[in-house]
Design a protein around this motif. Structure first.
Motif, PDB file in Angstrom:
ATOM      1  N   MET A   1      64.431 -13.138  49.372  1.00 10.99           N
ATOM      2  CA  MET A   1      63.229 -13.734  49.638  1.00 10.99           C
ATOM      3  C   MET A   1      62.681 -13.214  50.936  1.00 10.99           C
ATOM      4  O   MET A   1      61.062 -13.080  50.755  1.00 10.99           O
ATOM      5  CB  MET A   1      63.283 -15.279  49.628  1.00 10.99           C
ATOM      6  CG  MET A   1      62.152 -15.949  49.692  1.00 10.99           C
ATOM      7  SD  MET A   1      61.104 -15.757  48.294  1.00 10.99           S
ATOM      8  CE  MET A   1      61.596 -16.762  46.848  1.00 10.99           C
ATOM      9  N   GLY A  57      53.486 -20.264  48.560  1.00 10.48           N
ATOM     10  CA  GLY A  57      54.533 -20.472  47.500  1.00 10.48           C
ATOM     11  C   GLY A  57      55.855 -19.797  47.951  1.00 10.48           C
ATOM     12  O   GLY A  57      56.804 -20.551  47.671  1.00 10.48           O
ATOM     13  N   GLU A  60      57.597 -22.111  50.754  1.00 12.12           N
ATOM     14  CA  GLU A  60      58.098 -23.115  49.876  1.00 12.12           C
ATOM     15  C   GLU A  60      59.351 -22.912  49.021  1.00 12.12           C
ATOM     16  O   GLU A  60      60.293 -23.651  49.291  1.00 12.12           O
ATOM     17  CB  GLU A  60      56.892 -23.812  49.164  1.00 12.12           C
ATOM     18  CG  GLU A  60      55.464 -24.239  49.614  1.00 12.12           C
ATOM     19  CD  GLU A  60      55.872 -25.517  50.652  1.00 12.12           C
ATOM     20  OE1 GLU A  60      56.806 -26.160  50.192  1.00 12.12           O
ATOM     21  OE2 GLU A  60      54.759 -25.791  51.278  1.00 12.12           O
ATOM     22  N   MET A  61      59.349 -22.012  48.214  1.00 13.78           N
ATOM     23  CA  MET A  61      60.570 -21.573  47.610  1.00 13.78           C
ATOM     24  C   MET A  61      61.666 -21.213  48.475  1.00 13.78           C
ATOM     25  O   MET A  61      62.944 -21.615  48.061  1.00 13.78           O
ATOM     26  CB  MET A  61      60.318 -20.482  46.776  1.00 13.78           C
ATOM     27  CG  MET A  61      59.402 -20.842  45.553  1.00 13.78           C
ATOM     28  SD  MET A  61      58.525 -19.099  44.849  1.00 13.78           S
ATOM     29  CE  MET A  61      59.827 -18.133  44.203  1.00 13.78           C
ATOM     30  N   ASP A  62      61.617 -20.717  49.700  1.00 15.16           N
ATOM     31  CA  ASP A  62      62.655 -20.306  50.678  1.00 15.16           C
ATOM     32  C   ASP A  62      62.869 -21.501  51.539  1.00 15.16           C
ATOM     33  O   ASP A  62      63.385 -21.152  52.502  1.00 15.16           O
ATOM     34  CB  ASP A  62      61.963 -19.103  51.029  1.00 15.16           C
ATOM     35  CG  ASP A  62      63.137 -18.454  51.924  1.00 15.16           C
ATOM     36  OD1 ASP A  62      64.257 -18.364  51.451  1.00 15.16           O
ATOM     37  OD2 ASP A  62      63.179 -17.777  52.860  1.00 15.16           O
ATOM     38  N   ASP A  63      62.303 -22.859  51.328  1.00 19.40           N
ATOM     39  CA  ASP A  63      62.487 -23.932  52.006  1.00 19.40           C
ATOM     40  C   ASP A  63      61.957 -23.461  53.581  1.00 19.40           C
ATOM     41  O   ASP A  63      62.756 -23.919  54.297  1.00 19.40           O
ATOM     42  CB  ASP A  63      64.036 -24.260  52.049  1.00 19.40           C
ATOM     43  CG  ASP A  63      64.270 -25.044  50.810  1.00 19.40           C
ATOM     44  OD1 ASP A  63      63.216 -25.935  50.398  1.00 19.40           O
ATOM     45  OD2 ASP A  63      65.284 -25.134  50.403  1.00 19.40           O
TER      46      ASP A  63
END
Ligand code: HEM
Length: 116
Positions: A1, A57, A60-63
């Protein structure tokens, strides 16, 4: 990521290059009121929007924490830039203050991105 995020930051930077570079090619004639929106400016602004939204996005997906206030301000400034370059894209001669506004807003967004 992380590699994906870095790649999209690179595309984001290419977008700034096109938007600001396109603006700079017109600076010499801007004073005479003969500057125009070049295609690179519209494509660069659209690239900023698409890559920016995707970057939010991916982060966010990767915190990863994203500064939402900073992003909202950058988005608001970019929307003004996009409206200006889209609406005026076919006009052959733009008044210097109007054309200059696009460059100033672009530089403002670069400073917000790097100094906030
Ligand atoms: C002309 C408009 C814009 C400029 C000049 C700009 C500039 C930059 C620059 C220089 C960076 C790399 C430095 C950093 O990580 O902060 C960056 C990253 C980023 N930008 Fe933009 N940006 C613009 C518009 C947008 C928009 C509209 C969005 C979202 C809707 C956005 C979202 C992001 C995100 C999420 C990052 C990555 C932050 C990170 O991974 O830490 N940008 N931008």
């Amino acid at each position: 990521m992380e590699a994906l995020i870095n790649f999209f930051v690179a595309l984001h930077i290419i977008g700034i290059g096109a938007l600001l570079g396109g603006f700079m090619t017109q600076m010499k004639v801007m004073g005479a009121g003969e500057a125009r929106i070049v295609p690179a400016m519209l494509h660069g602004a659209l690239t900023m929007l698409v890559t920016g939204v995707l970057l939010v996005g991916f982060n966010e997906m990767d915190d990863q924490a994203v500064n939402n206030v900073k992003i909202a301000v950058k988005l608001a400034v970019l929307v003004v830039i996009l409206v200006l370059v889209y609406v005026k894209r076919d006009e052959e001669k733009l008044p210097a203050p109007l054309f200059g506004t696009v460059g100033l807003l672009t530089i403002a967004n670069i400073l917000i991105a790097t100094m906030w």
